[in-house]
Design a protein around this motif. Structure first.
Motif, PDB file in Angstrom:
ATOM      1  N   GLN A 133       0.819  -1.206   0.000  1.00  0.00           N
ATOM      2  CA  GLN A 133       0.000   0.000   0.000  1.00  0.00           C
ATOM      3  C   GLN A 133       0.857   1.262   0.000  1.00  0.00           C
ATOM      4  O   GLN A 133       0.524   2.255  -0.657  1.00  0.00           O
ATOM      5  CB  GLN A 133      -0.929  -0.007   1.219  1.00  0.00           C
ATOM      6  N   ALA A 134       1.968   1.230   0.728  1.00  0.00           N
ATOM      7  CA  ALA A 134       2.872   2.383   0.736  1.00  0.00           C
ATOM      8  C   ALA A 134       3.473   2.608  -0.650  1.00  0.00           C
ATOM      9  O   ALA A 134       3.603   3.744  -1.122  1.00  0.00           O
ATOM     10  CB  ALA A 134       3.978   2.180   1.768  1.00  0.00           C
ATOM     11  N   LEU A 135       3.846   1.518  -1.325  1.00  0.00           N
ATOM     12  CA  LEU A 135       4.379   1.630  -2.671  1.00  0.00           C
ATOM     13  C   LEU A 135       3.339   2.155  -3.647  1.00  0.00           C
ATOM     14  O   LEU A 135       3.638   3.012  -4.496  1.00  0.00           O
ATOM     15  CB  LEU A 135       4.883   0.264  -3.144  1.00  0.00           C
ATOM     16  N   ILE A 136       2.122   1.656  -3.544  1.00  0.00           N
ATOM     17  CA  ILE A 136       1.058   2.097  -4.445  1.00  0.00           C
ATOM     18  C   ILE A 136       0.827   3.598  -4.310  1.00  0.00           C
ATOM     19  O   ILE A 136       0.714   4.316  -5.313  1.00  0.00           O
ATOM     20  CB  ILE A 136      -0.251   1.319  -4.162  1.00  0.00           C
ATOM     21  N   ARG A 137       0.772   4.102  -3.074  1.00  0.00           N
ATOM     22  CA  ARG A 137       0.562   5.538  -2.876  1.00  0.00           C
ATOM     23  C   ARG A 137       1.685   6.359  -3.505  1.00  0.00           C
ATOM     24  O   ARG A 137       1.443   7.381  -4.151  1.00  0.00           O
ATOM     25  CB  ARG A 137       0.439   5.844  -1.378  1.00  0.00           C
ATOM     26  N   SER A 138       2.918   5.897  -3.308  1.00  0.00           N
ATOM     27  CA  SER A 138       4.057   6.638  -3.857  1.00  0.00           C
ATOM     28  C   SER A 138       4.082   6.577  -5.380  1.00  0.00           C
ATOM     29  O   SER A 138       4.257   7.601  -6.059  1.00  0.00           O
ATOM     30  CB  SER A 138       5.357   6.063  -3.285  1.00  0.00           C
ATOM     31  N   PHE A 139       3.913   5.393  -5.950  1.00  0.00           N
ATOM     32  CA  PHE A 139       3.920   5.243  -7.409  1.00  0.00           C
ATOM     33  C   PHE A 139       2.803   6.063  -8.045  1.00  0.00           C
ATOM     34  O   PHE A 139       2.981   6.661  -9.110  1.00  0.00           O
ATOM     35  CB  PHE A 139       3.758   3.773  -7.798  1.00  0.00           C
ATOM     36  N   HIS A 140       1.635   6.066  -7.395  1.00  0.00           N
ATOM     37  CA  HIS A 140       0.500   6.802  -7.932  1.00  0.00           C
ATOM     38  C   HIS A 140       0.794   8.305  -7.960  1.00  0.00           C
ATOM     39  O   HIS A 140       0.460   8.998  -8.937  1.00  0.00           O
ATOM     40  CB  HIS A 140      -0.747   6.521  -7.102  1.00  0.00           C
ATOM     41  N   ARG A 141       1.443   8.798  -6.902  1.00  0.00           N
ATOM     42  CA  ARG A 141       1.802  10.215  -6.867  1.00  0.00           C
ATOM     43  C   ARG A 141       2.790  10.567  -7.985  1.00  0.00           C
ATOM     44  O   ARG A 141       2.800  11.696  -8.480  1.00  0.00           O
ATOM     45  CB  ARG A 141       2.413  10.584  -5.508  1.00  0.00           C
ATOM     46  N   HIS A 142       3.616   9.597  -8.366  1.00  0.00           N
ATOM     47  CA  HIS A 142       4.578   9.824  -9.444  1.00  0.00           C
ATOM     48  C   HIS A 142       3.956   9.634 -10.830  1.00  0.00           C
ATOM     49  O   HIS A 142       4.644   9.810 -11.842  1.00  0.00           O
ATOM     50  CB  HIS A 142       5.776   8.875  -9.299  1.00  0.00           C
ATOM     51  N   GLY A 143       2.693   9.245 -10.882  1.00  0.00           N
ATOM     52  CA  GLY A 143       1.990   9.127 -12.152  1.00  0.00           C
ATOM     53  C   GLY A 143       2.204   7.831 -12.901  1.00  0.00           C
ATOM     54  O   GLY A 143       1.854   7.731 -14.082  1.00  0.00           O
ATOM     55  N   HIS A 144       2.756   6.814 -12.244  1.00  0.00           N
ATOM     56  CA  HIS A 144       2.994   5.538 -12.919  1.00  0.00           C
ATOM     57  C   HIS A 144       1.679   4.763 -13.101  1.00  0.00           C
ATOM     58  O   HIS A 144       0.707   4.971 -12.358  1.00  0.00           O
ATOM     59  CB  HIS A 144       3.981   4.692 -12.121  1.00  0.00           C
ATOM     60  N   HIS A 145       1.668   3.854 -14.071  1.00  0.00           N
ATOM     61  CA  HIS A 145       0.515   2.979 -14.301  1.00  0.00           C
ATOM     62  C   HIS A 145       0.735   1.695 -13.493  1.00  0.00           C
ATOM     63  O   HIS A 145       1.735   0.991 -13.684  1.00  0.00           O
ATOM     64  CB  HIS A 145       0.375   2.652 -15.785  1.00  0.00           C
ATOM     65  N   LEU A 146      -0.218   1.378 -12.624  1.00  0.00           N
ATOM     66  CA  LEU A 146      -0.054   0.266 -11.691  1.00  0.00           C
ATOM     67  C   LEU A 146      -1.039  -0.852 -11.999  1.00  0.00           C
ATOM     68  O   LEU A 146      -2.223  -0.615 -12.261  1.00  0.00           O
ATOM     69  CB  LEU A 146      -0.266   0.747 -10.254  1.00  0.00           C
ATOM     70  N   TYR A 147      -0.531  -2.087 -11.906  1.00  0.00           N
ATOM     71  CA  TYR A 147      -1.342  -3.285 -12.095  1.00  0.00           C
ATOM     72  C   TYR A 147      -1.158  -4.136 -10.839  1.00  0.00           C
ATOM     73  O   TYR A 147      -0.093  -4.718 -10.630  1.00  0.00           O
ATOM     74  CB  TYR A 147      -0.914  -4.025 -13.356  1.00  0.00           C
ATOM     75  N   ILE A 148      -2.196  -4.174 -10.011  1.00  0.00           N
ATOM     76  CA  ILE A 148      -2.105  -4.819  -8.708  1.00  0.00           C
ATOM     77  C   ILE A 148      -2.709  -6.219  -8.793  1.00  0.00           C
ATOM     78  O   ILE A 148      -3.913  -6.375  -9.069  1.00  0.00           O
ATOM     79  CB  ILE A 148      -2.851  -4.009  -7.619  1.00  0.00           C
ATOM     80  N   LEU A 149      -1.886  -7.230  -8.575  1.00  0.00           N
ATOM     81  CA  LEU A 149      -2.358  -8.608  -8.597  1.00  0.00           C
ATOM     82  C   LEU A 149      -2.878  -8.970  -7.219  1.00  0.00           C
ATOM     83  O   LEU A 149      -2.155  -8.882  -6.223  1.00  0.00           O
ATOM     84  CB  LEU A 149      -1.216  -9.549  -9.003  1.00  0.00           C
ATOM     85  N   THR A 150      -4.137  -9.379  -7.157  1.00  0.00           N
ATOM     86  CA  THR A 150      -4.773  -9.660  -5.880  1.00  0.00           C
ATOM     87  C   THR A 150      -5.587 -10.940  -5.963  1.00  0.00           C
ATOM     88  O   THR A 150      -6.088 -11.301  -7.039  1.00  0.00           O
ATOM     89  CB  THR A 150      -5.672  -8.490  -5.451  1.00  0.00           C
ATOM     90  N   ARG A 151      -5.713 -11.613  -4.836  1.00  0.00           N
ATOM     91  CA  ARG A 151      -6.549 -12.812  -4.793  1.00  0.00           C
ATOM     92  C   ARG A 151      -8.028 -12.464  -4.723  1.00  0.00           C
ATOM     93  O   ARG A 151      -8.879 -13.313  -4.953  1.00  0.00           O
ATOM     94  CB  ARG A 151      -6.167 -13.679  -3.583  1.00  0.00           C
ATOM     95  N   GLN A 152      -8.346 -11.215  -4.365  1.00  0.00           N
ATOM     96  CA  GLN A 152      -9.728 -10.788  -4.273  1.00  0.00           C
ATOM     97  C   GLN A 152     -10.231 -10.319  -5.627  1.00  0.00           C
ATOM     98  O   GLN A 152      -9.457  -9.869  -6.472  1.00  0.00           O
ATOM     99  CB  GLN A 152      -9.861  -9.640  -3.254  1.00  0.00           C
ATOM    100  N   ALA A 153     -11.534 -10.413  -5.820  1.00  0.00           N
ATOM    101  CA  ALA A 153     -12.133  -9.940  -7.057  1.00  0.00           C
ATOM    102  C   ALA A 153     -11.947  -8.433  -7.178  1.00  0.00           C
ATOM    103  O   ALA A 153     -11.980  -7.708  -6.184  1.00  0.00           O
ATOM    104  CB  ALA A 153     -13.619 -10.291  -7.112  1.00  0.00           C
ATOM    105  N   SER A 154     -11.718  -7.947  -8.405  1.00  0.00           N
ATOM    106  CA  SER A 154     -11.420  -6.532  -8.618  1.00  0.00           C
ATOM    107  C   SER A 154     -12.551  -5.612  -8.173  1.00  0.00           C
ATOM    108  O   SER A 154     -12.320  -4.458  -7.836  1.00  0.00           O
ATOM    109  CB  SER A 154     -11.093  -6.283 -10.095  1.00  0.00           C
ATOM    110  N   GLU A 155     -13.797  -6.106  -8.145  1.00  0.00           N
ATOM    111  CA  GLU A 155     -14.900  -5.232  -7.751  1.00  0.00           C
ATOM    112  C   GLU A 155     -14.860  -4.876  -6.267  1.00  0.00           C
ATOM    113  O   GLU A 155     -15.589  -4.003  -5.808  1.00  0.00           O
ATOM    114  CB  GLU A 155     -16.253  -5.879  -8.084  1.00  0.00           C
ATOM    115  N   HIS A 156     -13.975  -5.537  -5.497  1.00  0.00           N
ATOM    116  CA  HIS A 156     -13.840  -5.205  -4.082  1.00  0.00           C
ATOM    117  C   HIS A 156     -13.040  -3.922  -3.876  1.00  0.00           C
ATOM    118  O   HIS A 156     -12.957  -3.416  -2.764  1.00  0.00           O
ATOM    119  CB  HIS A 156     -13.144  -6.349  -3.329  1.00  0.00           C
ATOM    120  N   PHE A 157     -12.457  -3.373  -4.946  1.00  0.00           N
ATOM    121  CA  PHE A 157     -11.594  -2.220  -4.820  1.00  0.00           C
ATOM    122  C   PHE A 157     -12.205  -1.020  -5.530  1.00  0.00           C
ATOM    123  O   PHE A 157     -12.858  -1.153  -6.554  1.00  0.00           O
ATOM    124  CB  PHE A 157     -10.204  -2.514  -5.401  1.00  0.00           C
ATOM    125  N   THR A 158     -11.953   0.162  -4.979  1.00  0.00           N
ATOM    126  CA  THR A 158     -12.457   1.386  -5.579  1.00  0.00           C
ATOM    127  C   THR A 158     -11.621   1.744  -6.807  1.00  0.00           C
ATOM    128  O   THR A 158     -10.399   1.843  -6.708  1.00  0.00           O
ATOM    129  CB  THR A 158     -12.376   2.553  -4.568  1.00  0.00           C
TER     130      THR A 158
END
Length: 312
Positions: A16-41
């Motif tokens: 989560q810390a990495l995602i916040r930082s990468f997002h602030r830098h404008g990078h495109h992120l692909y998060i692999l998760t075991r949960q269904a994508s609809e669980h995330f905003t």
């Protein structure tokens, strides 16, 4: 320059810390998760992709053709439950399964990722109250943590045979305001029962979450860095010193002595993490020119416990 970054295990504290930082830098992120994508905003430039389940479908079709960096943080938490034989199997299997899936992806895609950063731990060196460990130090062979980290790294390093620069991030004790080891370490002091654990001479190699994130960014941009990298402050401390600084920052007493045998009774084999340690230095990061913002433990704790935080 904006990058395509894949993170496996992004729902955890470090992820989560990495995602916040990468997002602030404008990078495109692909998060692999075991949960269904609809669980995330949904969020601009952040894509959640279900994997490691039968219903997840074809992972290859969901990722971009060009990937600048893959970061593998997947694996069951070592901080939960007693290390029974069944729990150890889960800890090992969860890490190898996710890593092997990423290696198969790398093997099959035409355009290989530029970089794979795979999590590991300073526990790979084994424990000692006298030795100092850097990246070229030999691995330990006398406890489960060193075995777990060694096997995990061996699996990740298979990416090198496909021409992918690979870094094994050997994390020390990560200090964060809302995650990592710090909230649990602070609890006794908040309850006014803080003090020495076991001998107090065991080494604690720590790193502020902000330095961890910045070192990841540094590694992405510095192509000469590969292989194992210690993610620890240049100034490890003993557990006793750590506790006394905690007490000072939190304005709580440091008085209670907890014998090691009681810790072993309560935690079983997992007590290794509390009553033994290793003095680890980030030699490779220092040699490459990385500058830690938080070299001093008291400064780090003041930042996390009384000031702003990267986690906000």
């Amino acid at each position: 320059m904006k990058k395509n970054i894949v993170i496996a295990g992004g729902s955890g504290f470090i992820g989560q810390a990495l995602i916040r930082s990468f997002h602030r830098h404008g990078h495109h992120l692909y998060i692999l998760t075991r949960q269904a994508s609809e669980h995330f905003t949904p969020c601009e430039n952040i894509h959640y992709i279900q994997w490691m389940k039968k219903e997840a479908g074809d992972l290859f079709a969901k990722l971009p053709e060009s990937i600048d960096c893959m970061i593998n943080l997947s694996g069951a938490s070592i901080n939960s439950g007693r290390w029974t034989r069944k729990r150890k199997q889960l800890l090992l299997h969860s890490r190898l399964q996710s890593t092997d899936t990423l290696i198969r992806f790398i093997e099959q895609v035409k355009t290989k990722p530029c970089l794979l950063i795979s999590a590991s731990a300073v526990g790979i060196y084994g424990t000692s109250n006298t030795d100092t460990f850097i990246e070229t130090s030999s691995h330990g062979n006398d406890d489960f943590l060193s075995y777990l980290a060694s096997v995990w790294e061996k699996s990740a390093l298979k990416a090198e045979q496909f021409g992918v620069r690979t870094v094994c991030a050997r994390f020390g004790i990560v200090l964060g305001q809302k995650g990592g080891a710090l909230p649990l370490l602070n609890l006794p002091y908040r309850l006014f029962i803080g003090g020495k654990i076991a001998s107090g001479n065991q080494w604690l190699s720590w790193i502020h979450i902000e330095d961890l994130v910045q070192l990841i960014l540094f590694i992405i941009d510095n192509q000469e860095i590969r292989g194992p990298v210690n993610f620890t402050s240049p100034n490890p401390v003993t557990m006793e010193k750590f506790g006394r600084i905690q007490a000072k920052v939190l304005k709580r007493p440091y008085w209670l002595n907890i014998p090691g045998r009681l810790v072993r009774l309560a935690l079983g084999e997992r007590s290794l993490m509390a009553i033994k340690g290793q003095r680890v230095l980030p030699q490779k990061a220092l040699d490459a020119g990385f500058r830690f913002r938080f070299n001093d433990l008291e400064e780090a704790l003041l930042d996390l416990l009384t000031k702003r935080s990267i986690e906000k």
